[in-house]
Scaffold this active site. Structure first.
Site, PDB file in Angstrom:
ATOM      1  N   HIS A 269       0.849  -1.197   0.000  1.00  0.00           N
ATOM      2  CA  HIS A 269       0.000   0.000   0.000  1.00  0.00           C
ATOM      3  C   HIS A 269       0.882   1.244   0.000  1.00  0.00           C
ATOM      4  O   HIS A 269       1.819   1.335   0.775  1.00  0.00           O
ATOM      5  CB  HIS A 269      -0.898  -0.018   1.244  1.00  0.00           C
ATOM      6  CG  HIS A 269      -2.000   0.998   1.233  1.00  0.00           C
ATOM      7  ND1 HIS A 269      -2.814   1.207   0.135  1.00  0.00           N
ATOM      8  CD2 HIS A 269      -2.440   1.846   2.188  1.00  0.00           C
ATOM      9  CE1 HIS A 269      -3.703   2.149   0.431  1.00  0.00           C
ATOM     10  NE2 HIS A 269      -3.494   2.564   1.659  1.00  0.00           N
TER      11      HIS A 269
ATOM     12  N   TYR B 259     -25.412  28.916  19.467  1.00  0.00           N
ATOM     13  CA  TYR B 259     -24.608  28.755  20.682  1.00  0.00           C
ATOM     14  C   TYR B 259     -23.344  29.610  20.627  1.00  0.00           C
ATOM     15  O   TYR B 259     -22.703  29.707  19.566  1.00  0.00           O
ATOM     16  CB  TYR B 259     -24.171  27.298  20.837  1.00  0.00           C
ATOM     17  CG  TYR B 259     -25.285  26.329  21.151  1.00  0.00           C
ATOM     18  CD1 TYR B 259     -25.984  26.406  22.348  1.00  0.00           C
ATOM     19  CD2 TYR B 259     -25.613  25.320  20.252  1.00  0.00           C
ATOM     20  CE1 TYR B 259     -26.993  25.499  22.628  1.00  0.00           C
ATOM     21  CE2 TYR B 259     -26.618  24.407  20.536  1.00  0.00           C
ATOM     22  CZ  TYR B 259     -27.306  24.504  21.724  1.00  0.00           C
ATOM     23  OH  TYR B 259     -28.295  23.605  22.013  1.00  0.00           O
TER      24      TYR B 259
ATOM     25  N   CYS C  91     -25.396  23.225  15.102  1.00  0.00           N
ATOM     26  CA  CYS C  91     -25.912  22.543  16.293  1.00  0.00           C
ATOM     27  C   CYS C  91     -26.018  21.041  16.008  1.00  0.00           C
ATOM     28  O   CYS C  91     -25.674  20.583  14.924  1.00  0.00           O
ATOM     29  CB  CYS C  91     -27.286  23.078  16.669  1.00  0.00           C
ATOM     30  SG  CYS C  91     -27.346  24.872  16.836  1.00  0.00           S
TER      31      CYS C  91
HETATM   32  C1  LIG Z   1      -8.494   1.980   1.771  1.00  0.00           C
HETATM   33  C2  LIG Z   1      -7.487   1.236   0.998  1.00  0.00           C
HETATM   34  C3  LIG Z   1      -7.441   1.349  -0.392  1.00  0.00           C
HETATM   35  C4  LIG Z   1      -8.263   2.349  -1.151  1.00  0.00           C
HETATM   36  O1  LIG Z   1      -7.709   3.623  -0.974  1.00  0.00           O
HETATM   37  P1  LIG Z   1      -8.214   4.863  -1.867  1.00  0.00           P
HETATM   38  O2  LIG Z   1      -7.229   5.918  -1.587  1.00  0.00           O
HETATM   39  O3  LIG Z   1      -9.566   5.201  -1.352  1.00  0.00           O
HETATM   40  O4  LIG Z   1      -8.246   4.383  -3.253  1.00  0.00           O
HETATM   41  C5  LIG Z   1      -6.568   0.528  -1.090  1.00  0.00           C
HETATM   42  N1  LIG Z   1      -5.772  -0.333  -0.434  1.00  0.00           N
HETATM   43  C6  LIG Z   1      -5.755  -0.439   0.908  1.00  0.00           C
HETATM   44  C7  LIG Z   1      -4.839  -1.403   1.557  1.00  0.00           C
HETATM   45  C8  LIG Z   1      -6.607   0.345   1.682  1.00  0.00           C
HETATM   46  O5  LIG Z   1      -6.587   0.238   3.007  1.00  0.00           O
END
Ligand SMILES: *Cc1c(COP(=O)(O)O)cnc(C)c1O
Length: 391
Positions: A169, A272, A319
Protein backbone atom coordinates in the site's frame (compact mmCIF):
# COMPACT_ATOMS: atom_id res chain seq x y z
CA UNK A 1 -33.87 18.03 -8.28
CA UNK A 2 -35.70 15.20 -6.59
CA UNK A 3 -37.66 16.07 -3.50
CA UNK A 4 -38.73 14.06 -0.48
CA UNK A 5 -40.64 14.68 2.70
CA UNK A 6 -37.54 13.95 4.76
CA UNK A 7 -35.64 16.60 6.68
CA UNK A 8 -32.27 15.46 5.32
CA UNK A 9 -31.01 12.75 3.00
CA UNK A 10 -28.10 11.67 0.82
CA UNK A 11 -28.68 11.00 -2.85
CA UNK A 12 -26.45 8.29 -4.26
CA UNK A 13 -26.18 8.38 -8.04
CA UNK A 14 -25.56 4.88 -9.35
CA UNK A 15 -25.16 6.44 -12.80
CA UNK A 16 -22.23 8.51 -11.55
CA UNK A 17 -20.81 5.32 -10.03
CA UNK A 18 -21.12 3.54 -13.40
CA UNK A 19 -19.44 6.49 -15.12
CA UNK A 20 -16.53 6.37 -12.67
CA UNK A 21 -16.08 2.61 -13.11
CA UNK A 22 -15.93 3.15 -16.86
CA UNK A 23 -13.34 5.94 -16.79
CA UNK A 24 -11.20 4.13 -14.22
CA UNK A 25 -11.32 0.91 -16.20
CA UNK A 26 -10.12 2.84 -19.24
CA UNK A 27 -6.92 3.64 -17.32
CA UNK A 28 -6.07 0.05 -16.51
CA UNK A 29 -3.71 -2.15 -18.48
CA UNK A 30 -4.97 -5.47 -19.82
CA UNK A 31 -3.40 -7.43 -16.94
CA UNK A 32 -4.93 -5.28 -14.21
CA UNK A 33 -8.30 -6.22 -12.75
CA UNK A 34 -10.60 -3.66 -11.15
CA UNK A 35 -10.92 -4.15 -7.39
CA UNK A 36 -13.70 -2.07 -5.84
CA UNK A 37 -12.88 -0.90 -2.32
CA UNK A 38 -16.21 -0.88 -0.49
CA UNK A 39 -15.02 -0.66 3.11
CA UNK A 40 -16.75 1.56 5.69
CA UNK A 41 -20.18 1.05 4.10
CA UNK A 42 -18.76 1.93 0.68
CA UNK A 43 -17.18 5.12 2.04
CA UNK A 44 -20.51 6.05 3.61
CA UNK A 45 -22.47 5.62 0.36
CA UNK A 46 -24.31 2.43 1.35
CA UNK A 47 -22.63 -0.88 0.74
CA UNK A 48 -25.61 -2.96 -0.39
CA UNK A 49 -26.73 -0.92 -3.38
CA UNK A 50 -23.19 0.09 -4.33
CA UNK A 51 -22.14 -3.58 -4.35
CA UNK A 52 -25.22 -4.67 -6.29
CA UNK A 53 -24.61 -2.00 -8.93
CA UNK A 54 -20.91 -2.85 -9.18
CA UNK A 55 -21.79 -6.53 -9.59
CA UNK A 56 -24.24 -5.63 -12.35
CA UNK A 57 -21.39 -3.70 -14.01
CA UNK A 58 -19.31 -6.87 -13.98
CA UNK A 59 -16.93 -6.08 -11.11
CA UNK A 60 -15.71 -9.35 -9.59
CA UNK A 61 -13.17 -8.26 -6.99
CA UNK A 62 -13.97 -6.36 -3.77
CA UNK A 63 -11.91 -5.15 -0.86
CA UNK A 64 -13.23 -4.48 2.65
CA UNK A 65 -11.62 -3.61 5.95
CA UNK A 66 -12.95 -6.27 8.28
CA UNK A 67 -14.48 -9.70 8.69
CA UNK A 68 -17.93 -8.24 9.45
CA UNK A 69 -17.86 -6.21 6.24
CA UNK A 70 -16.72 -9.23 4.25
CA UNK A 71 -19.59 -11.38 5.50
CA UNK A 72 -22.10 -8.67 4.55
CA UNK A 73 -20.56 -8.02 1.14
CA UNK A 74 -20.65 -11.76 0.43
CA UNK A 75 -24.46 -11.48 0.47
CA UNK A 76 -24.47 -8.80 -2.24
CA UNK A 77 -21.67 -10.38 -4.29
CA UNK A 78 -22.06 -14.15 -3.97
CA UNK A 79 -19.69 -15.05 -6.81
CA UNK A 80 -16.93 -12.48 -6.35
CA UNK A 81 -13.56 -12.41 -4.67
CA UNK A 82 -13.56 -10.48 -1.40
CA UNK A 83 -10.28 -9.40 0.17
CA UNK A 84 -10.13 -8.27 3.81
CA UNK A 85 -7.46 -5.56 3.96
CA UNK A 86 -7.05 -5.58 7.75
CA UNK A 87 -6.81 -7.90 10.74
CA UNK A 88 -9.25 -10.74 11.37
CA UNK A 89 -9.14 -12.78 14.56
CA UNK A 90 -7.85 -16.28 13.72
CA UNK A 91 -10.93 -17.62 15.52
CA UNK A 92 -12.89 -16.58 12.41
CA UNK A 93 -11.02 -19.15 10.30
CA UNK A 94 -14.06 -21.37 9.70
CA UNK A 95 -16.22 -18.53 8.45
CA UNK A 96 -13.42 -17.18 6.25
CA UNK A 97 -13.14 -20.56 4.55
CA UNK A 98 -16.87 -21.14 4.41
CA UNK A 99 -17.44 -17.81 2.65
CA UNK A 100 -14.34 -18.08 0.43
CA UNK A 101 -12.98 -14.83 1.73
CA UNK A 102 -9.37 -13.80 1.16
CA UNK A 103 -7.57 -12.71 4.33
CA UNK A 104 -4.59 -10.36 4.41
CA UNK A 105 -1.56 -11.82 6.17
CA UNK A 106 -0.21 -9.18 8.49
CA UNK A 107 2.92 -10.90 9.79
CA UNK A 108 4.61 -14.28 9.92
CA UNK A 109 3.25 -14.89 13.43
CA UNK A 110 -0.27 -14.06 12.31
CA UNK A 111 0.10 -16.45 9.35
CA UNK A 112 1.18 -19.27 11.67
CA UNK A 113 -1.69 -18.69 14.05
CA UNK A 114 -4.31 -18.50 11.30
CA UNK A 115 -2.85 -21.58 9.63
CA UNK A 116 -2.94 -23.61 12.83
CA UNK A 117 -6.63 -22.79 13.33
CA UNK A 118 -7.31 -23.81 9.74
CA UNK A 119 -5.23 -27.00 9.98
CA UNK A 120 -7.12 -28.17 13.06
CA UNK A 121 -10.34 -27.81 11.10
CA UNK A 122 -8.90 -29.36 7.98
CA UNK A 123 -9.61 -26.28 5.88
CA UNK A 124 -7.51 -23.89 3.83
CA UNK A 125 -7.82 -20.14 3.97
CA UNK A 126 -7.20 -18.03 0.89
CA UNK A 127 -4.84 -15.15 1.57
CA UNK A 128 -2.72 -12.36 0.18
CA UNK A 129 0.48 -11.47 2.04
CA UNK A 130 0.85 -7.79 2.84
CA UNK A 131 4.30 -6.28 2.40
CA UNK A 132 5.17 -3.13 4.29
CA UNK A 133 7.24 -1.29 1.69
CA UNK A 134 7.00 2.08 3.41
CA UNK A 135 3.46 2.63 4.71
CA UNK A 136 4.48 1.52 8.20
CA UNK A 137 1.10 0.04 9.08
CA UNK A 138 0.86 -3.73 8.63
CA UNK A 139 2.77 -6.35 6.66
CA UNK A 140 6.13 -8.06 6.42
CA UNK A 141 8.94 -5.52 6.55
CA UNK A 142 10.03 -5.52 2.94
CA UNK A 143 13.15 -3.37 3.16
CA UNK A 144 15.05 -6.29 4.64
CA UNK A 145 14.55 -8.13 1.38
CA UNK A 146 16.27 -11.40 2.27
CA UNK A 147 14.37 -11.79 5.55
CA UNK A 148 11.15 -10.84 3.81
CA UNK A 149 11.65 -13.47 1.11
CA UNK A 150 12.41 -16.05 3.76
CA UNK A 151 9.23 -15.14 5.65
CA UNK A 152 7.14 -15.34 2.47
CA UNK A 153 8.51 -18.82 1.76
CA UNK A 154 7.75 -19.93 5.32
CA UNK A 155 4.18 -18.66 4.94
CA UNK A 156 3.81 -20.36 1.55
CA UNK A 157 4.61 -23.66 3.25
CA UNK A 158 1.93 -23.36 5.93
CA UNK A 159 -0.61 -26.05 5.21
CA UNK A 160 -3.66 -24.13 6.49
CA UNK A 161 -3.18 -21.28 4.03
CA UNK A 162 -3.63 -20.98 0.31
CA UNK A 163 -1.53 -17.96 -0.64
CA UNK A 164 -2.75 -16.34 -3.85
CA UNK A 165 -0.84 -13.10 -3.84
CA UNK A 166 1.29 -10.39 -2.30
CA UNK A 167 0.47 -6.72 -2.12
CA UNK A 168 1.52 -3.41 -0.70
CA UNK A 169 0.00 0.00 0.00
CA UNK A 170 1.35 3.42 -1.01
CA UNK A 171 1.82 6.11 1.60
CA UNK A 172 2.33 9.22 -0.56
CA UNK A 173 1.19 8.35 -4.10
CA UNK A 174 -1.00 11.48 -4.04
CA UNK A 175 1.92 13.85 -3.38
CA UNK A 176 3.35 15.53 -6.48
CA UNK A 177 6.79 16.60 -5.22
CA UNK A 178 9.83 14.68 -6.40
CA UNK A 179 10.83 13.33 -2.99
CA UNK A 180 7.43 11.71 -2.47
CA UNK A 181 7.35 10.50 -6.08
CA UNK A 182 10.68 8.78 -5.48
CA UNK A 183 9.32 7.27 -2.25
CA UNK A 184 6.39 5.76 -4.12
CA UNK A 185 8.71 4.50 -6.86
CA UNK A 186 10.88 2.83 -4.20
CA UNK A 187 7.81 1.15 -2.67
CA UNK A 188 6.83 -0.12 -6.10
CA UNK A 189 10.37 -1.34 -6.87
CA UNK A 190 10.49 -3.26 -3.60
CA UNK A 191 7.37 -5.32 -4.21
CA UNK A 192 8.17 -6.08 -7.85
CA UNK A 193 11.79 -6.99 -6.99
CA UNK A 194 10.46 -9.43 -4.42
CA UNK A 195 7.96 -10.79 -6.90
CA UNK A 196 10.77 -11.24 -9.49
CA UNK A 197 12.95 -13.08 -6.97
CA UNK A 198 10.05 -15.42 -6.18
CA UNK A 199 9.54 -16.02 -9.91
CA UNK A 200 13.22 -16.94 -10.26
CA UNK A 201 12.56 -19.69 -7.74
CA UNK A 202 9.49 -20.77 -9.69
CA UNK A 203 7.13 -19.37 -7.10
CA UNK A 204 4.34 -17.90 -9.20
CA UNK A 205 1.58 -15.95 -7.57
CA UNK A 206 -1.75 -15.10 -9.17
CA UNK A 207 -1.67 -11.59 -7.69
CA UNK A 208 0.95 -8.91 -7.11
CA UNK A 209 -0.71 -5.56 -6.52
CA UNK A 210 0.11 -2.09 -5.29
CA UNK A 211 -2.30 0.53 -6.68
CA UNK A 212 -4.80 2.52 -4.64
CA UNK A 213 -6.70 5.46 -6.17
CA UNK A 214 -3.65 7.73 -6.14
CA UNK A 215 -1.64 4.91 -7.71
CA UNK A 216 -4.18 4.59 -10.53
CA UNK A 217 -4.15 8.37 -11.08
CA UNK A 218 -0.44 9.16 -10.79
CA UNK A 219 1.61 5.92 -10.70
CA UNK A 220 -0.22 3.59 -13.02
CA UNK A 221 1.65 0.31 -12.99
CA UNK A 222 0.53 -2.20 -15.62
CA UNK A 223 2.27 -5.01 -13.70
CA UNK A 224 -0.14 -4.58 -10.78
CA UNK A 225 -2.70 -7.39 -11.13
CA UNK A 226 -5.32 -5.47 -9.16
CA UNK A 227 -6.22 -1.78 -9.01
CA UNK A 228 -7.77 -1.15 -5.61
CA UNK A 229 -9.98 1.82 -6.42
CA UNK A 230 -11.55 3.48 -3.40
CA UNK A 231 -12.10 7.21 -3.29
CA UNK A 232 -12.10 7.74 -7.09
CA UNK A 233 -14.85 5.16 -7.43
CA UNK A 234 -17.02 7.60 -5.48
CA UNK A 235 -15.90 10.51 -7.65
CA UNK A 236 -13.68 12.27 -5.11
CA UNK A 237 -10.00 13.21 -5.35
CA UNK A 238 -7.20 11.40 -3.51
CA UNK A 239 -5.69 14.85 -2.94
CA UNK A 240 -7.92 17.86 -3.55
CA UNK A 241 -4.94 19.99 -4.59
CA UNK A 242 -3.94 17.60 -7.35
CA UNK A 243 -6.07 17.23 -10.44
CA UNK A 244 -7.22 13.75 -11.36
CA UNK A 245 -6.24 13.09 -15.00
CA UNK A 246 -9.72 11.85 -15.97
CA UNK A 247 -13.24 13.15 -15.40
CA UNK A 248 -14.93 11.73 -12.30
CA UNK A 249 -18.48 12.39 -11.13
CA UNK A 250 -19.21 12.68 -7.40
CA UNK A 251 -21.66 9.95 -6.43
CA UNK A 252 -23.07 11.46 -3.22
CA UNK A 253 -25.15 14.59 -2.69
CA UNK A 254 -26.34 15.72 0.74
CA UNK A 255 -29.51 17.74 1.03
CA UNK A 256 -31.75 19.15 3.74
CA UNK A 257 -34.64 21.59 4.10
CA UNK A 258 -35.47 25.02 5.44
CA UNK A 259 -37.60 24.88 8.59
CA UNK A 260 -37.78 28.57 9.53
CA UNK A 261 -37.05 31.98 7.99
CA UNK A 262 -36.71 35.27 9.88
CA UNK A 263 -35.22 38.76 9.74
CA UNK A 264 -32.62 39.71 12.31
CA UNK A 265 -31.25 43.17 13.02
CA UNK A 266 -27.96 44.83 13.89
CA UNK A 267 -26.65 43.31 17.12
CA UNK A 268 -28.78 40.15 17.03
CA UNK A 269 -26.91 36.88 17.61
CA UNK A 270 -27.25 33.44 16.09
CA UNK A 271 -26.66 30.04 17.74
CA UNK A 272 -24.61 28.76 20.68
CA UNK A 273 -21.71 30.85 21.85
CA UNK A 274 -22.98 33.96 20.02
CA UNK A 275 -20.17 33.51 17.49
CA UNK A 276 -22.24 35.35 14.86
CA UNK A 277 -23.65 38.80 15.47
CA UNK A 278 -25.44 40.71 12.71
CA UNK A 279 -23.84 43.98 11.61
CA UNK A 280 -27.02 44.99 9.80
CA UNK A 281 -30.43 43.57 8.97
CA UNK A 282 -30.07 40.00 7.60
CA UNK A 283 -32.47 37.26 6.58
CA UNK A 284 -31.64 33.97 8.32
CA UNK A 285 -32.96 30.49 7.57
CA UNK A 286 -32.71 27.45 9.80
CA UNK A 287 -31.96 24.11 8.12
CA UNK A 288 -32.74 20.68 9.53
CA UNK A 289 -29.31 19.11 9.69
CA UNK A 290 -26.47 19.23 12.20
CA UNK A 291 -23.35 17.56 13.48
CA UNK A 292 -25.25 14.43 14.58
CA UNK A 293 -25.84 13.90 10.85
CA UNK A 294 -22.12 14.20 10.14
CA UNK A 295 -22.22 17.85 9.09
CA UNK A 296 -19.20 18.76 11.17
CA UNK A 297 -19.35 21.42 13.88
CA UNK A 298 -16.00 22.64 12.54
CA UNK A 299 -17.98 23.97 9.54
CA UNK A 300 -19.53 26.64 11.81
CA UNK A 301 -19.13 30.13 10.27
CA UNK A 302 -17.02 28.51 7.52
CA UNK A 303 -18.90 26.50 4.93
CA UNK A 304 -21.52 27.48 2.39
CA UNK A 305 -24.65 25.74 1.13
CA UNK A 306 -26.65 26.13 -2.09
CA UNK A 307 -30.19 27.50 -2.10
CA UNK A 308 -31.76 27.93 -5.54
CA UNK A 309 -28.26 27.47 -6.97
CA UNK A 310 -26.90 30.40 -4.95
CA UNK A 311 -24.25 30.12 -2.24
CA UNK A 312 -25.27 31.04 1.31
CA UNK A 313 -22.89 31.05 4.28
CA UNK A 314 -23.39 29.05 7.48
CA UNK A 315 -23.84 31.58 10.28
CA UNK A 316 -23.09 30.74 13.90
CA UNK A 317 -22.34 27.33 15.25
CA UNK A 318 -23.64 24.14 13.66
CA UNK A 319 -25.91 22.54 16.29
CA UNK A 320 -26.60 18.84 16.77
CA UNK A 321 -29.68 18.76 14.52
CA UNK A 322 -30.08 22.28 13.15
CA UNK A 323 -27.93 24.92 11.47
CA UNK A 324 -28.50 28.52 10.40
CA UNK A 325 -27.66 30.08 7.02
CA UNK A 326 -27.75 33.63 5.70
CA UNK A 327 -30.33 33.80 2.90
CA UNK A 328 -30.55 37.60 2.59
CA UNK A 329 -29.82 37.52 -1.16
CA UNK A 330 -32.05 34.58 -2.08
CA UNK A 331 -35.33 35.24 -3.90
CA UNK A 332 -38.42 33.00 -3.63
CA UNK A 333 -37.72 31.49 -0.24
CA UNK A 334 -40.14 29.21 1.51
CA UNK A 335 -40.20 26.83 4.43
CA UNK A 336 -39.66 23.25 3.19
CA UNK A 337 -37.28 24.32 0.42
CA UNK A 338 -34.40 22.02 -0.41
CA UNK A 339 -30.88 23.12 0.56
CA UNK A 340 -27.79 21.43 -0.88
CA UNK A 341 -24.84 20.88 1.44
CA UNK A 342 -22.90 18.61 -0.94
CA UNK A 343 -23.71 18.31 -4.62
CA UNK A 344 -24.98 20.22 -7.61
CA UNK A 345 -27.73 22.85 -7.52
CA UNK A 346 -28.23 24.91 -10.65
CA UNK A 347 -24.84 25.80 -12.09
CA UNK A 348 -22.94 25.52 -8.84
CA UNK A 349 -21.61 22.51 -6.98
CA UNK A 350 -20.20 21.96 -3.51
CA UNK A 351 -17.97 18.92 -3.26
CA UNK A 352 -17.05 16.85 -0.21
CA UNK A 353 -13.48 17.89 -1.06
CA UNK A 354 -14.47 21.55 -0.67
CA UNK A 355 -16.02 20.88 2.76
CA UNK A 356 -12.89 18.96 3.77
CA UNK A 357 -10.89 22.10 3.09
CA UNK A 358 -12.79 24.10 5.71
CA UNK A 359 -11.64 21.88 8.55
CA UNK A 360 -8.30 20.48 7.44
CA UNK A 361 -9.45 17.01 6.61
CA UNK A 362 -9.94 14.95 3.45
CA UNK A 363 -13.03 14.21 1.37
CA UNK A 364 -12.79 10.59 2.59
CA UNK A 365 -13.59 11.67 6.16
CA UNK A 366 -16.46 13.91 5.03
CA UNK A 367 -18.34 11.15 3.19
CA UNK A 368 -17.50 8.40 5.72
CA UNK A 369 -18.71 10.74 8.47
CA UNK A 370 -22.25 11.20 7.14
CA UNK A 371 -24.10 9.42 9.89
CA UNK A 372 -26.51 6.53 9.75
CA UNK A 373 -29.32 8.93 10.69
CA UNK A 374 -29.21 10.22 7.10
CA UNK A 375 -31.22 7.98 4.79
CA UNK A 376 -29.46 7.11 1.55
CA UNK A 377 -31.64 7.42 -1.54
CA UNK A 378 -30.35 5.49 -4.54
CA UNK A 379 -30.91 6.90 -8.00
CA UNK A 380 -30.52 5.17 -11.33
CA UNK A 381 -31.59 6.64 -14.69
CA UNK A 382 -33.31 9.49 -12.79
CA UNK A 383 -35.46 7.01 -10.88
CA UNK A 384 -35.35 6.31 -7.18
CA UNK A 385 -34.64 2.60 -6.93
CA UNK A 386 -34.36 2.43 -3.15
CA UNK A 387 -34.78 4.62 -0.08
CA UNK A 388 -33.23 3.68 3.24
CA UNK A 389 -35.49 3.24 6.25
CA UNK A 390 -37.84 6.03 5.23
CA UNK A 391 -41.23 6.31 6.83
C1 LIG B 1 -8.49 1.98 1.77
C2 LIG B 1 -7.49 1.24 1.00
C3 LIG B 1 -7.44 1.35 -0.39
C4 LIG B 1 -8.26 2.35 -1.15
O1 LIG B 1 -7.71 3.62 -0.97
P1 LIG B 1 -8.21 4.86 -1.87
O2 LIG B 1 -7.23 5.92 -1.59
O3 LIG B 1 -9.57 5.20 -1.35
O4 LIG B 1 -8.25 4.38 -3.25
C5 LIG B 1 -6.57 0.53 -1.09
N1 LIG B 1 -5.77 -0.33 -0.43
C6 LIG B 1 -5.75 -0.44 0.91
C7 LIG B 1 -4.84 -1.40 1.56
C8 LIG B 1 -6.61 0.35 1.68
O5 LIG B 1 -6.59 0.24 3.01
Amino acid sequence: MLEYRQRAWAEISLDALAHNVQVIQNQLGEHTEFCAVVKADAYGHGEEFICKKLSALGIKFYAVSSFEEAIRVRKWCPESEILILGYTAPECAVSLAEHHIIQTIISEDYAKELSSYAKNLNIKIKCHIKLDTGMGRIGLFAKSQETCLQEIKTILNLSGLQVEGIFTHFAVADEPDSENQAYTQAQENLIFDISDKLKQENILLKHVHCMNSAGICYHNQPKSTLARAGIILYGLMPNRFLEVPFALQPVLSLRTRISHIKMIHKGDCVSYGRTYQAQEQRKIATITIGYADGYARLLSNQAQVLVNGIRCPIVGRVCMDQTMIDVTDIPDLSVGMVVTLIGQDGNDCITADELAGYYQTIGYEVVCGISKRIPRVFIENSNIIHKDNLI
